[in-house]
Design a protein around this motif. Structure first.
Motif, mmCIF file in Angstrom:
data_model
loop_
_atom_site.group_PDB
_atom_site.id
_atom_site.type_symbol
_atom_site.label_atom_id
_atom_site.label_comp_id
_atom_site.label_asym_id
_atom_site.label_seq_id
_atom_site.Cartn_x
_atom_site.Cartn_y
_atom_site.Cartn_z
ATOM 1 N N LEU B 67 5.923 5.513 5.522
ATOM 2 C CA LEU B 67 4.728 4.773 5.860
ATOM 3 C C LEU B 67 4.072 4.161 4.632
ATOM 4 O O LEU B 67 3.523 3.070 4.677
ATOM 5 N N ARG B 68 4.148 4.897 3.554
ATOM 6 C CA ARG B 68 3.500 4.448 2.331
ATOM 7 C C ARG B 68 4.106 3.141 1.819
ATOM 8 O O ARG B 68 3.415 2.273 1.310
ATOM 9 N N LEU B 69 5.406 3.024 1.991
ATOM 10 C CA LEU B 69 6.073 1.817 1.535
ATOM 11 C C LEU B 69 5.723 0.652 2.463
ATOM 12 O O LEU B 69 5.533 -0.477 2.030
ATOM 13 N N TRP B 70 5.629 0.975 3.725
ATOM 14 C CA TRP B 70 5.222 -0.042 4.694
ATOM 15 C C TRP B 70 3.854 -0.591 4.289
ATOM 16 O O TRP B 70 3.609 -1.791 4.314
ATOM 17 N N GLU B 71 3.014 0.339 3.902
ATOM 18 C CA GLU B 71 1.638 0.003 3.541
ATOM 19 C C GLU B 71 1.593 -0.941 2.339
ATOM 20 O O GLU B 71 0.868 -1.932 2.354
ATOM 21 N N GLY B 73 4.116 -2.764 1.273
ATOM 22 C CA GLY B 73 4.794 -3.997 1.666
ATOM 23 C C GLY B 73 3.880 -4.920 2.434
ATOM 24 O O GLY B 73 3.956 -6.140 2.325
#
Lengths: 262, 262
Positions: B67-71, B73
Motif C-alpha cells: 500500500l505504501r508504494l501505491w501511496e 506512486g
DNA sequence: CATGGCGATTCCGTCTGATGGAAGATCGAA
DNA sequence: TTCGATCTTCCATCAGACGGAATCGCCATG
C-alpha cells in the motif's frame, strides 16, 4: 536497533518516503534536508532513481514521482485490484445521487482513500485519493474499525482520539458503543465528525476471506439532508463490491449478512 | 557499461520492476529468478522492502506490491494529479454515453492508461489502468503522437509498427498521413485497429506549457455505431480537462484552438 | 561589479556494510 | 523415508557505497 547507520535500501526508501501529498516536487537540497542524507549521497541515489523512472526531473531540475513508480504502485492488490472491482458500483452510486462517493482501506488506525468520485457540485470535502485520515472520525474508518481484528479495535479505543469538531467521538467508550451499533446496523454514520457541514454514510466491503478489506461511503451536506434514504444504496453498493471480490458473506442471503454480529 | 555488477539501488529497483500486470504476486524464488539476484540477496532486500511497506507479504509467504508504494506512486504528476483534474469531465462523458471512457499518457512510443471508466454493458475492451500499449494502434496513442515532439513522431513513423488487425496502420506513410489528419481535425479515430469489433474516438489534452500531456477517448462497438456524434463530446471533454490543467490553448477561443495546425 | 550564499555536481581515498556461498530448516511429493 | 525445492540464517571477504571537500553556476545584495 535503529541506532546503526541506515542501509542503502533504507536510504532509497527514505527518499521515496520524503514525497507526500503536501510535497510532490522537491529539489535536491530539500530531499537532502528531509531525509537527512548528505547532498552528495542523495544526489547519487536520486540519479539512479531517475534513470530507472522511479522519479522524474523536469527542466526546472526538481524531482517528482515518476510514471514508472505509479505503474508499479498500481499493482498493489488493495490499490488497483480493489478499485477495478469497485468502480462500476461506485459509478452507479454516484450516478444515482451525484454526491461524493469514496472508497477507502484501513492501514493501521488510519484510513487511506483509494478511490473517489467527486461531483462538481457536491459538498466540498477535503478528502483526496492517497490521503490518510484517522479512522475514528470518518464514516469509512468507523465501518472498517467495526469489522477489524479485535486487537486493532482495542488499540483504536484505548488510543488517543483526535477531535476535529465538537461532534468527533472523543472517548473510548463512545467509540466502543459506536462500533457495536455499526455492527448491528451494517452502516456507519459520521455526522459532522470531521467537518461540521458534512455527513457520511459508510458500509464495509468484505473480501474472499470474509475480512473487511475496504469501505464505501457517500458524503452529503449535514443540514437538512435525509441521509436515511442513502442507507440502502450504500449497503447495496458495498455488498455488490463484496460479491465481486468473492466474499462468502455477500453470497449468502441478505439478512444473514447484514445482521451477523461478527 | 552495464557489464559491471549492478548497484544496490539498481537491485532494489529490479525487484520492483519484476512486478507487472501479469505478475502481481511472486515467491522469493520467482523474484530471484526474475531479477537474477541470488536468493540470499533477494531475501534480504525483500525483507527491507516489506518492512518499509513497499511490498506486502501474506501468510502464504508470497510478495505483492504494498500500500505504501501505491501511496507514493499516486503522487506522480501524470498519475493522480492528472486524474484529479480529469475525473469530473470523464464522469460527464461516461454519464452521457455509458460507453468506455479512457485517459492515457504517452511514455516513449507506448501509451499508458491512467484512468478508465468501464460501463458494465459497454463493449468489452482489454485495456486496463496501468497497462501499456503501442501508441500507433490506439486512438489515444494517435492523438498523443500527433501532438508529440517531432522527434518522437519521427521515431514512431520510422520504427516497426506492430499489427493487431488488418486495419492497424502498418506503414510509416499511413501513420504520417493519419497524424496530419488528426492535427487538422482535432480528433483521432481508431477504427478496428486494435480489435476489429471496437472503435475509439480520442482527443488530446494539453497542459500548462501547451504540450499534449494526455488524451481522452471513448470506445464504442465498431459496427453500425455512428461515432460522428461522439466527436463534439470527446473534444469538449479534452478541452475541459486542458482548461482545468491551465492550458493556454484551451483558454483561447474555441476555433483557434481546434483548427490550430501546430 | 564585486561579494557572499546557496544549490548542484564531480571527485576520489577510506572503510563499512552489502554480498552470496554454504549450511540448516521446512515443506510436500513420491 | 528420501529427495527436491524453497526459505532462512550465518558470517568472512572485499567490492563499492560513502561523503567531505572542491568546483561551478546562479542570483540577490551592497
Amino acid at each position: 536497533m535503529g541506532s546503526s547507520r541506515p542501509s542503502v535500501t533504507e536510504r532509497v526508501l527514505s527518499i521515496l518516503g520524503a514525497f507526500s501529498p503536501g510535497r510532490t516536487v522537491m529539489s535536491l537540497a530539500e530531499i537532502s534536508r528531509q531525509t537527512g542524507l548528505p547532498a552528495a549521497t542523495a544526489h547519487r541515489l536520486l540519479g539512479e532513481l531517475t534513470r530507472w523512472g522511479a522519479l522524474e526531473r523536469d527542466d526546472d531540475g526538481l524531482y517528482r514521482v515518476g510514471l514508472r513508480l505509479w505503474e508499479v504502485g498500481a499493482l498493489a492488490p488493495r490499490g488497483l485490484g480493489l478499485r477495478e472491482a469497485a468502480m462500476p458500483f461506485l459509478e452507479d452510486l454516484y450516478e444515482a445521487t451525484h454526491e461524493n462517493v469514496q472508497l477507502a482501506v484501513l492501514d493501521g488506525l488510519e484510513v487511506l482513500y483509494v478511490e473517489r468520485i467527486a461531483g462538481r457540485d457536491a459538498v466540498h470535502v477535503f478528502t483526496q485519493i492517497g490521503l490518510r485520515f484517522p479512522a475514528h472520525a470518518t464514516g469509512v474508518g468507523l465501518a472498517l474499525l467495526a469489522h477489524a481484528h479485535p486487537d486493532v479495535q482495542e488499540r483504536a479505543i484505548t488510543g488517543p482520539l483526535r477531535r476535529f469538531t465538537p461532534k468527533t467521538l472523543g472517548s473510548g467508550g463512545q467509540l466502543r458503543r459506536a462500533l457495536a451499533e455499526i455492527r448491528r446496523t451494517g452502516v456507519a454514520i459520521s455526522d459532522g465528525q470531521v467537518e461540521l457541514h458534512a455527513l457520511s454514510v459508510a458500509a464495509p466491503v468484505f473480501g474472499p476471506a470474509d475480512i473487511a478489506v475496504a469501505a464505501v461511503s457517500i458524503v452529503v451536506p449535514a443540514d437538512g439532508f435525509d441521509w436515511r434514504v442513502l442507507v440502502p444504496a450504500v449497503r447495496a453498493s458495498a455488498r455488490g463490491i463484496s460479491r465481486a471480490l468473492g466474499a462468502p458473506r455477500a453470497l449468502r442471503s441478505p439478512d444473514s449478512a447484514i445482521h451477523r454480529s461478527d
